[in-house]
Write a protein that holds these residues in place. Structure first.
Motif, PDB file in Angstrom:
ATOM      1  N   LEU A   1    -141.786  -9.970 -15.467  1.00  0.00           N
ATOM      2  CA  LEU A   1    -140.593 -10.019 -16.315  1.00  0.00           C
ATOM      3  C   LEU A   1    -140.964  -9.989 -17.789  1.00  0.00           C
ATOM      4  O   LEU A   1    -140.367  -9.243 -18.567  1.00  0.00           O
ATOM      5  CB  LEU A   1    -139.787 -11.281 -15.998  1.00  0.00           C
ATOM      6  CG  LEU A   1    -138.538 -11.529 -16.824  1.00  0.00           C
ATOM      7  CD1 LEU A   1    -137.497 -10.450 -16.555  1.00  0.00           C
ATOM      8  CD2 LEU A   1    -137.967 -12.898 -16.529  1.00  0.00           C
ATOM      9  N   ASP A   2    -141.962 -10.789 -18.177  1.00  0.00           N
ATOM     10  CA  ASP A   2    -142.326 -10.845 -19.599  1.00  0.00           C
ATOM     11  C   ASP A   2    -142.875  -9.515 -20.099  1.00  0.00           C
ATOM     12  O   ASP A   2    -142.619  -9.111 -21.237  1.00  0.00           O
ATOM     13  CB  ASP A   2    -143.301 -11.982 -19.872  1.00  0.00           C
ATOM     14  CG  ASP A   2    -144.579 -11.886 -19.051  1.00  0.00           C
ATOM     15  OD1 ASP A   2    -144.557 -11.238 -17.991  1.00  0.00           O
ATOM     16  OD2 ASP A   2    -145.603 -12.456 -19.478  1.00  0.00           O
ATOM     17  N   ALA A   3    -143.604  -8.786 -19.251  1.00  0.00           N
ATOM     18  CA  ALA A   3    -144.147  -7.486 -19.655  1.00  0.00           C
ATOM     19  C   ALA A   3    -143.028  -6.466 -19.867  1.00  0.00           C
ATOM     20  O   ALA A   3    -143.020  -5.727 -20.858  1.00  0.00           O
ATOM     21  CB  ALA A   3    -145.125  -6.979 -18.603  1.00  0.00           C
ATOM     22  N   VAL A   4    -142.064  -6.430 -18.954  1.00  0.00           N
ATOM     23  CA  VAL A   4    -140.933  -5.503 -19.085  1.00  0.00           C
ATOM     24  C   VAL A   4    -140.095  -5.894 -20.301  1.00  0.00           C
ATOM     25  O   VAL A   4    -139.648  -5.036 -21.058  1.00  0.00           O
ATOM     26  CB  VAL A   4    -140.075  -5.493 -17.802  1.00  0.00           C
ATOM     27  CG1 VAL A   4    -138.847  -4.612 -17.971  1.00  0.00           C
ATOM     28  CG2 VAL A   4    -140.902  -5.023 -16.613  1.00  0.00           C
ATOM     29  N   SER A   5    -139.905  -7.190 -20.492  1.00  0.00           N
ATOM     30  CA  SER A   5    -139.128  -7.686 -21.631  1.00  0.00           C
ATOM     31  C   SER A   5    -139.765  -7.252 -22.947  1.00  0.00           C
ATOM     32  O   SER A   5    -139.080  -6.770 -23.849  1.00  0.00           O
ATOM     33  CB  SER A   5    -139.036  -9.217 -21.564  1.00  0.00           C
ATOM     34  OG  SER A   5    -138.370  -9.723 -22.679  1.00  0.00           O
ATOM     35  N   ARG A   6    -141.085  -7.414 -23.056  1.00  0.00           N
ATOM     36  CA  ARG A   6    -141.786  -7.004 -24.288  1.00  0.00           C
ATOM     37  C   ARG A   6    -141.747  -5.497 -24.451  1.00  0.00           C
ATOM     38  O   ARG A   6    -141.495  -4.984 -25.536  1.00  0.00           O
ATOM     39  CB  ARG A   6    -143.245  -7.477 -24.245  1.00  0.00           C
ATOM     40  CG  ARG A   6    -143.459  -8.875 -24.741  1.00  0.00           C
ATOM     41  CD  ARG A   6    -144.942  -9.159 -24.977  1.00  0.00           C
ATOM     42  NE  ARG A   6    -145.777  -8.842 -23.827  1.00  0.00           N
ATOM     43  CZ  ARG A   6    -146.003  -9.659 -22.804  1.00  0.00           C
ATOM     44  NH1 ARG A   6    -145.450 -10.846 -22.787  1.00  0.00           N
ATOM     45  NH2 ARG A   6    -146.790  -9.289 -21.820  1.00  0.00           N
ATOM     46  N   ASP A   7    -141.995  -4.762 -23.358  1.00  0.00           N
ATOM     47  CA  ASP A   7    -142.056  -3.303 -23.420  1.00  0.00           C
ATOM     48  C   ASP A   7    -140.723  -2.707 -23.856  1.00  0.00           C
ATOM     49  O   ASP A   7    -140.681  -1.786 -24.667  1.00  0.00           O
ATOM     50  CB  ASP A   7    -142.456  -2.746 -22.050  1.00  0.00           C
ATOM     51  CG  ASP A   7    -142.545  -1.235 -22.041  1.00  0.00           C
ATOM     52  OD1 ASP A   7    -143.190  -0.672 -22.947  1.00  0.00           O
ATOM     53  OD2 ASP A   7    -141.971  -0.619 -21.122  1.00  0.00           O
ATOM     54  N   ARG A   8    -139.630  -3.207 -23.306  1.00  0.00           N
ATOM     55  CA  ARG A   8    -138.305  -2.659 -23.593  1.00  0.00           C
ATOM     56  C   ARG A   8    -137.536  -3.434 -24.657  1.00  0.00           C
ATOM     57  O   ARG A   8    -136.409  -3.081 -24.981  1.00  0.00           O
ATOM     58  CB  ARG A   8    -137.472  -2.609 -22.306  1.00  0.00           C
ATOM     59  CG  ARG A   8    -137.937  -1.555 -21.363  1.00  0.00           C
ATOM     60  CD  ARG A   8    -137.838  -0.232 -22.048  1.00  0.00           C
ATOM     61  NE  ARG A   8    -138.136   0.851 -21.140  1.00  0.00           N
ATOM     62  CZ  ARG A   8    -138.044   2.102 -21.480  1.00  0.00           C
ATOM     63  NH1 ARG A   8    -137.675   2.432 -22.688  1.00  0.00           N
ATOM     64  NH2 ARG A   8    -138.327   3.033 -20.612  1.00  0.00           N
TER      65      ARG A   8
END
Length: 121
Positions: free
Chosen positions: A46-53
């Motif tokens: 979740l944190d990776a997708v949140s940062r990426d997008r």
């Protein structure tokens, strides 16, 4: 502090590159939202997708919850009884039409077509 701002874009919602990185649309299309949710469902953190997008984690969680709830509701929906009866009636009509065509074919093949047509009148 290194946070990238989301800014509104045109109706096409195209991503434009700014000097500090990618600026994302304020409104997300259904297709783009679905792609992000599917990334989560495939197991991306979740944190990776949140940062990426550049989308807050709580918003991603909400999208995921809505996506799953709606999908579950869609799977639980049953056809109305009238709709089921109509489907069965159509299937029966199709079966009877095939039998009729086969019978007509056999009658013609045996050379009894003229006699059969006279008896139908």
């Amino acid at each position: 502090m290194g946070k990238k701002a989301r800014k509104p874009t045109t109706a096409l919602a195209e991503e434009s590159v700014a000097s500090d990185g990618v600026e994302l649309p304020e409104r997300w299309s259904v297709q783009r939202t679905t792609e992000v949710v599917l990334r989560l469902l495939r197991g991306e953190p979740l944190d990776a997708v949140s940062r990426d997008r550049q989308i807050p984690a709580h918003e991603l969680e909400q999208w995921k919850r809505v996506f799953l709830d709606t999908g579950t509701r869609g799977l639980k929906t049953r056809a109305e009884p009238e709709e089921r009866e109509l489907t069965l009636a159509r299937a029966k009509i199709g079966e009877l039409m095939m039998r009729l065509e086969l019978a007509e074919h056999l009658i013609e093949k045996r050379g009894l077509a003229d006699e059969w047509k006279r008896s139908r009148r």
